[in-house]
Design a protein around this motif. Structure first.
Motif, mmCIF file in Angstrom:
data_model
loop_
_atom_site.group_PDB
_atom_site.id
_atom_site.type_symbol
_atom_site.label_atom_id
_atom_site.label_comp_id
_atom_site.label_asym_id
_atom_site.label_seq_id
_atom_site.Cartn_x
_atom_site.Cartn_y
_atom_site.Cartn_z
ATOM 1 N N PRO A 56 7.513 35.869 23.602
ATOM 2 C CA PRO A 56 8.882 36.052 23.132
ATOM 3 C C PRO A 56 9.696 34.771 23.306
ATOM 4 O O PRO A 56 9.360 33.932 24.144
ATOM 5 N N PRO A 57 10.770 34.632 22.537
ATOM 6 C CA PRO A 57 11.606 33.437 22.706
ATOM 7 C C PRO A 57 12.294 33.465 24.078
ATOM 8 O O PRO A 57 12.573 34.539 24.614
ATOM 9 N N TYR A 58 12.523 32.278 24.632
ATOM 10 C CA TYR A 58 13.110 32.212 25.971
ATOM 11 C C TYR A 58 13.960 30.961 26.129
ATOM 12 O O TYR A 58 13.851 30.001 25.375
ATOM 13 N N ASP A 59 14.815 30.988 27.134
ATOM 14 C CA ASP A 59 15.625 29.844 27.557
ATOM 15 C C ASP A 59 15.311 29.569 29.018
ATOM 16 O O ASP A 59 15.041 30.492 29.786
ATOM 17 N N ILE A 60 15.374 28.299 29.395
ATOM 18 C CA ILE A 60 15.305 27.917 30.805
ATOM 19 C C ILE A 60 16.557 27.100 31.076
ATOM 20 O O ILE A 60 16.806 26.109 30.392
ATOM 21 N N GLU A 61 17.346 27.526 32.048
ATOM 22 C CA GLU A 61 18.578 26.795 32.347
ATOM 23 C C GLU A 61 18.659 26.467 33.827
ATOM 24 O O GLU A 61 18.081 27.168 34.657
ATOM 25 N N LYS A 62 19.352 25.390 34.120
ATOM 26 C CA LYS A 62 19.600 24.990 35.495
ATOM 27 C C LYS A 62 20.962 25.552 35.871
ATOM 28 O O LYS A 62 21.966 25.202 35.251
ATOM 29 N N THR A 63 21.000 26.431 36.868
ATOM 30 C CA THR A 63 22.243 27.096 37.239
ATOM 31 C C THR A 63 22.870 26.523 38.498
ATOM 32 O O THR A 63 23.970 26.916 38.875
ATOM 33 N N GLY A 64 22.185 25.624 39.157
ATOM 34 C CA GLY A 64 22.684 24.979 40.365
ATOM 35 C C GLY A 64 21.800 23.802 40.697
ATOM 36 O O GLY A 64 20.857 23.492 39.961
ATOM 37 N N GLU A 65 22.090 23.148 41.820
ATOM 38 C CA GLU A 65 21.304 21.964 42.187
ATOM 39 C C GLU A 65 19.825 22.297 42.342
ATOM 40 O O GLU A 65 18.964 21.556 41.892
ATOM 41 N N ASP A 66 19.536 23.437 42.966
ATOM 42 C CA ASP A 66 18.150 23.876 43.147
ATOM 43 C C ASP A 66 17.947 25.294 42.645
ATOM 44 O O ASP A 66 17.145 26.055 43.185
ATOM 45 N N ALA A 67 18.678 25.676 41.604
ATOM 46 C CA ALA A 67 18.594 27.039 41.070
ATOM 47 C C ALA A 67 18.361 27.011 39.567
ATOM 48 O O ALA A 67 18.894 26.144 38.861
ATOM 49 N N HIS A 97 20.880 44.417 27.896
ATOM 50 C CA HIS A 97 21.152 44.082 26.496
ATOM 51 C C HIS A 97 19.969 43.385 25.822
ATOM 52 O O HIS A 97 20.148 42.456 25.033
ATOM 53 N N GLY A 98 18.749 43.794 26.158
ATOM 54 C CA GLY A 98 17.566 43.237 25.530
ATOM 55 C C GLY A 98 17.160 41.869 26.037
ATOM 56 O O GLY A 98 16.317 41.210 25.435
ATOM 57 N N VAL A 99 17.752 41.430 27.154
ATOM 58 C CA VAL A 99 17.420 40.120 27.727
ATOM 59 C C VAL A 99 16.952 40.307 29.167
ATOM 60 O O VAL A 99 17.633 40.932 29.981
ATOM 61 N N LEU A 100 15.773 39.782 29.461
ATOM 62 C CA LEU A 100 15.250 39.767 30.818
ATOM 63 C C LEU A 100 15.627 38.428 31.433
ATOM 64 O O LEU A 100 15.303 37.373 30.881
ATOM 65 N N SER A 101 16.341 38.465 32.559
ATOM 66 C CA SER A 101 16.749 37.242 33.258
ATOM 67 C C SER A 101 16.059 37.180 34.608
ATOM 68 O O SER A 101 16.077 38.160 35.365
ATOM 69 N N ILE A 102 15.451 36.039 34.889
ATOM 70 C CA ILE A 102 14.748 35.832 36.154
ATOM 71 C C ILE A 102 15.352 34.618 36.828
ATOM 72 O O ILE A 102 15.373 33.522 36.260
ATOM 73 N N ASP A 103 15.879 34.817 38.032
ATOM 74 C CA ASP A 103 16.484 33.730 38.792
ATOM 75 C C ASP A 103 15.466 33.151 39.755
ATOM 76 O O ASP A 103 14.744 33.893 40.439
ATOM 77 N N LEU A 104 15.418 31.818 39.797
ATOM 78 C CA LEU A 104 14.485 31.101 40.658
ATOM 79 C C LEU A 104 15.262 30.082 41.486
ATOM 80 O O LEU A 104 16.354 29.666 41.093
ATOM 81 N N ALA A 105 14.669 29.669 42.592
ATOM 82 C CA ALA A 105 15.295 28.646 43.434
ATOM 83 C C ALA A 105 14.210 27.792 44.071
ATOM 84 O O ALA A 105 13.120 28.269 44.361
ATOM 85 N N ARG A 106 14.536 26.538 44.267
ATOM 86 C CA ARG A 106 13.630 25.627 44.982
ATOM 87 C C ARG A 106 14.029 25.679 46.454
ATOM 88 O O ARG A 106 15.165 25.371 46.811
ATOM 89 N N GLU A 107 13.091 26.089 47.293
ATOM 90 C CA GLU A 107 13.331 26.196 48.726
ATOM 91 C C GLU A 107 12.350 25.295 49.461
ATOM 92 O O GLU A 107 11.245 25.711 49.804
ATOM 93 N N VAL A 108 12.760 24.063 49.674
ATOM 94 C CA VAL A 108 11.901 23.094 50.361
ATOM 95 C C VAL A 108 11.979 23.369 51.857
ATOM 96 O O VAL A 108 13.075 23.458 52.414
ATOM 97 N N PRO A 109 10.829 23.529 52.538
ATOM 98 C CA PRO A 109 10.847 23.761 53.987
ATOM 99 C C PRO A 109 11.530 22.613 54.716
ATOM 100 O O PRO A 109 11.448 21.447 54.298
ATOM 101 N N GLN A 110 12.226 22.954 55.781
ATOM 102 C CA GLN A 110 12.980 21.961 56.554
ATOM 103 C C GLN A 110 12.096 20.789 56.976
ATOM 104 O O GLN A 110 12.521 19.644 56.950
ATOM 105 N N ALA A 111 10.850 21.072 57.323
ATOM 106 C CA ALA A 111 9.935 20.023 57.788
ATOM 107 C C ALA A 111 9.617 19.013 56.690
ATOM 108 O O ALA A 111 9.214 17.891 56.975
#
Length: 160
Positions: free
Chosen positions: A37-48, A118-132
């Motif tokens: 299916p057609p999709y979009d990828i967007e950056k919603t924050g610095e690591d989101a 509304h016919g759109v599946l949204s999946i939120d992702l985040a980059r979580e770099v370990p403190q080390a």
């Protein structure tokens, strides 16, 4: 038209690029073949990030989301309905076919949430770099005199 790239120079100057090269080669191979299916990828924050898929006609129960290390797999399968419940279509433009969409994820990118509206599946992702693994300041020690000061007890240092 197939274009081959030689990644050999990367191996001589970078350590661990084999995974990156595999990702590039996979992207070049799959190219435009996976358009549904057609999709979009967007950056919603610095690591989101957010992936939005247009899935008209699919209910949340028709969808499956599986997060694996470095891979996100989204599958859609509409239940088969014999005779479509007495419906007769003159034109059927809404896709009813099953699909599987794969997204390669960078290291430390995790799925945080998923919603369907509304016919759109949204999946939120985040980059979580370990403190080390985050950059840190390394103190630089002085010569032998500095080391001798550090080895003395605190009371002896104050008297000196």
């Amino acid at each position: 038209m197939s274009t081959a790239f030689d990644f050999t120079p990367l191996y001589s100057s970078m350590i661990g690029v084999d995974r990156m090269v595999d990702l590039v080669e996979t992207a070049l191979r799959s190219g435009a073949s996976a358009s549904y299916p057609p999709y979009d990828i967007e950056k919603t924050g610095e690591d989101a990030y957010r992936i939005s898929l247009a899935l008209a006609g699919f209910a949340p129960s028709d969808l499956e989301i599986v997060a694996e290390p470095n891979l996100l797999v989204i599958k859609g399968q509409r239940p088969t309905r014999d005779g479509q419940g007495g419906r007769s279509f003159l034109h059927q433009g809404l896709a009813q076919r099953a699909f599987e969409r794969r997204f390669e994820l960078a290291d430390y990118v995790v799925v945080k949430d998923a919603s369907h509206a509304h016919g759109v599946l949204s999946i939120d992702l985040a980059r979580e770099v370990p403190q080390a693994l985050k950059p840190r300041q390394i103190p630089i020690r002085g010569g032998a005199a500095q080391q001798a000061l550090e080895l003395k007890p605190a009371k002896a240092r104050k008297a000196a």
